[in-house]
Design a protein around this motif. Structure first.
Motif, PDB file in Angstrom:
ATOM      1  N   THR A   1       0.760  -1.326  -0.031  1.00 46.17           N
ATOM      2  CA  THR A   1       0.084  -0.126  -0.076  1.00 46.17           C
ATOM      3  C   THR A   1       0.803   1.335   0.131  1.00 46.17           C
ATOM      4  N   ALA A   2       0.648   2.284  -1.124  1.00 45.81           N
ATOM      5  CA  ALA A   2       1.427   3.340  -1.077  1.00 45.81           C
ATOM      6  C   ALA A   2       0.305   4.650  -0.828  1.00 45.81           C
ATOM      7  N   GLU A   3       0.977   5.405  -0.005  1.00 45.52           N
ATOM      8  CA  GLU A   3       0.270   6.530   0.347  1.00 45.52           C
ATOM      9  C   GLU A   3       1.002   7.802  -0.053  1.00 45.52           C
ATOM     10  N   VAL A   4       0.647   8.535  -1.306  1.00 47.41           N
ATOM     11  CA  VAL A   4       1.312   9.432  -1.794  1.00 47.41           C
ATOM     12  C   VAL A   4       0.719  10.923  -1.302  1.00 47.41           C
ATOM     13  N   LEU A   5       1.558  11.582  -0.763  1.00 48.16           N
ATOM     14  CA  LEU A   5       1.214  13.125  -0.629  1.00 48.16           C
ATOM     15  C   LEU A   5       1.690  14.013  -1.430  1.00 48.16           C
ATOM     16  N   TYR A   6       0.719  15.000  -1.901  1.00 48.28           N
ATOM     17  CA  TYR A   6       1.115  15.693  -3.112  1.00 48.28           C
ATOM     18  C   TYR A   6       0.468  17.117  -3.110  1.00 48.28           C
ATOM     19  N   ARG A   7       1.205  18.139  -3.942  1.00 47.87           N
ATOM     20  CA  ARG A   7       0.499  19.321  -4.054  1.00 47.87           C
ATOM     21  C   ARG A   7       0.354  19.641  -5.569  1.00 47.87           C
ATOM     22  N   MET A   8      -0.971  20.203  -5.967  1.00 46.68           N
ATOM     23  CA  MET A   8      -1.035  20.511  -7.177  1.00 46.68           C
ATOM     24  C   MET A   8      -0.606  21.926  -7.188  1.00 46.68           C
ATOM     25  N   PRO A   9      -0.237  22.265  -8.545  1.00 46.55           N
ATOM     26  CA  PRO A   9       0.339  23.576  -8.991  1.00 46.55           C
ATOM     27  C   PRO A   9      -0.629  24.794  -8.679  1.00 46.55           C
ATOM     28  N   ASP A  10      -1.901  24.401  -8.713  1.00 44.22           N
ATOM     29  CA  ASP A  10      -2.890  25.666  -8.828  1.00 44.22           C
ATOM     30  C   ASP A  10      -3.482  25.795  -7.360  1.00 44.22           C
ATOM     31  N   HIS A  11      -3.045  25.039  -6.264  1.00 46.48           N
ATOM     32  CA  HIS A  11      -3.239  24.754  -4.959  1.00 46.48           C
ATOM     33  C   HIS A  11      -2.325  24.441  -4.036  1.00 46.48           C
ATOM     34  N   PRO A  12      -0.848  25.280  -4.061  1.00 49.55           N
ATOM     35  CA  PRO A  12       0.115  24.565  -3.454  1.00 49.55           C
ATOM     36  C   PRO A  12      -0.065  24.721  -1.855  1.00 49.55           C
ATOM     37  N   ALA A  13      -0.732  25.356  -1.308  1.00 56.16           N
ATOM     38  CA  ALA A  13      -1.118  25.063   0.163  1.00 56.16           C
ATOM     39  C   ALA A  13      -1.777  24.097   0.636  1.00 56.16           C
ATOM     40  N   LEU A  14      -2.546  23.398  -0.220  1.00 47.71           N
ATOM     41  CA  LEU A  14      -3.201  22.232   0.026  1.00 47.71           C
ATOM     42  C   LEU A  14      -2.689  20.967  -0.317  1.00 47.71           C
ATOM     43  N   LEU A  15      -2.434  20.191   0.778  1.00 45.68           N
ATOM     44  CA  LEU A  15      -1.471  18.778   0.658  1.00 45.68           C
ATOM     45  C   LEU A  15      -2.777  17.704   0.566  1.00 45.68           C
ATOM     46  N   GLN A  16      -2.718  17.181  -0.485  1.00 45.42           N
ATOM     47  CA  GLN A  16      -3.759  16.035  -0.959  1.00 45.42           C
ATOM     48  C   GLN A  16      -2.936  14.749  -0.770  1.00 45.42           C
ATOM     49  N   THR A  17      -3.997  13.496  -0.930  1.00 42.65           N
ATOM     50  CA  THR A  17      -3.235  12.297  -0.864  1.00 42.65           C
ATOM     51  C   THR A  17      -3.955  11.487  -1.885  1.00 42.65           C
ATOM     52  N   PHE A  18      -3.118  10.540  -2.131  1.00 42.92           N
ATOM     53  CA  PHE A  18      -3.613   9.167  -2.976  1.00 42.92           C
ATOM     54  C   PHE A  18      -3.091   8.072  -2.518  1.00 42.92           C
ATOM     55  N   HIS A  19      -4.067   6.917  -2.310  1.00 44.18           N
ATOM     56  CA  HIS A  19      -3.731   5.621  -1.678  1.00 44.18           C
ATOM     57  C   HIS A  19      -3.906   4.753  -3.093  1.00 44.18           C
ATOM     58  N   TRP A  20      -2.903   3.860  -2.977  1.00 43.88           N
ATOM     59  CA  TRP A  20      -2.973   2.800  -4.001  1.00 43.88           C
ATOM     60  C   TRP A  20      -2.660   1.463  -3.314  1.00 43.88           C
ATOM     61  N   GLN A  21      -3.150   0.413  -3.844  1.00 44.32           N
ATOM     62  CA  GLN A  21      -2.744  -0.940  -3.171  1.00 44.32           C
ATOM     63  C   GLN A  21      -2.465  -1.875  -4.321  1.00 44.32           C
ATOM     64  N   PHE A  22      -1.568  -2.750  -4.208  1.00 44.34           N
ATOM     65  CA  PHE A  22      -1.119  -3.591  -5.507  1.00 44.34           C
ATOM     66  C   PHE A  22      -0.101  -4.599  -4.992  1.00 44.34           C
ATOM     67  N   ALA A  23       0.136  -5.633  -5.702  1.00 39.30           N
ATOM     68  CA  ALA A  23       1.099  -6.355  -5.555  1.00 39.30           C
ATOM     69  C   ALA A  23       2.546  -6.061  -5.966  1.00 39.30           C
ATOM     70  N   ASP A  24       3.712  -6.083  -4.996  1.00 38.44           N
ATOM     71  CA  ASP A  24       4.811  -5.671  -5.451  1.00 38.44           C
ATOM     72  C   ASP A  24       6.049  -6.811  -4.460  1.00 38.44           C
ATOM     73  N   LEU A  25       7.176  -6.566  -4.867  1.00 38.38           N
ATOM     74  CA  LEU A  25       8.315  -7.105  -4.437  1.00 38.38           C
ATOM     75  C   LEU A  25       8.998  -6.333  -3.246  1.00 38.38           C
ATOM     76  N   ALA A  26       9.201  -6.457  -2.119  1.00 42.95           N
ATOM     77  CA  ALA A  26       9.768  -5.853  -1.199  1.00 42.95           C
ATOM     78  C   ALA A  26      11.255  -6.239  -1.291  1.00 42.95           C
ATOM     79  N   PRO A  27      12.221  -5.701  -0.954  1.00 40.78           N
ATOM     80  CA  PRO A  27      12.358  -4.251  -0.448  1.00 40.78           C
ATOM     81  C   PRO A  27      12.368  -3.257  -1.719  1.00 40.78           C
TER      82      PRO A  27
END
Length: 93
Positions: free
Chosen positions: A21-47
């Protein structure tokens, strides 16, 4: 006679893939003060996380949003199990 083929998802588990599960925190150029989140779950090889790395490379190239941080959680789907040996079974009358 039919040949039996293992389920591809099960074969991936045997090859070491786990649920990531990856949680990505990001900022859009038109709203730089707003921190947004994107969650994604998938199969992957650690590490090494090759699928996650490909996704983040794609994000950097194709998406205008600037990544603030990425948090990664990973759990293997198949792991060795505890085994107990029984010495004496007992008797029933």
């Amino acid at each position: 006679m039919q040949s039996r083929v293992a389920d591809p998802d099960f074969q991936k588990m045997l090859d070491g893939y786990g649920i990531t599960t990856a949680e990505v925190l990001y900022r859009m150029p038109d709203h730089p003060a707003l921190l947004q989140t994107f969650h994604w779950q998938f199969a992957d090889l650690a590490p090494d996380y090759p699928r996650l790395k490909r996704f983040l490379d794609h994000w950097e190239r194709e998406i205008e949003a600037v990544i603030h941080s990425v948090r990664v959680m990973h759990a293997g789907l198949i792991a060795p199990r505890e085994v107990r040996l029984v010495r004496d079974l007992g008797h029933l009358h």
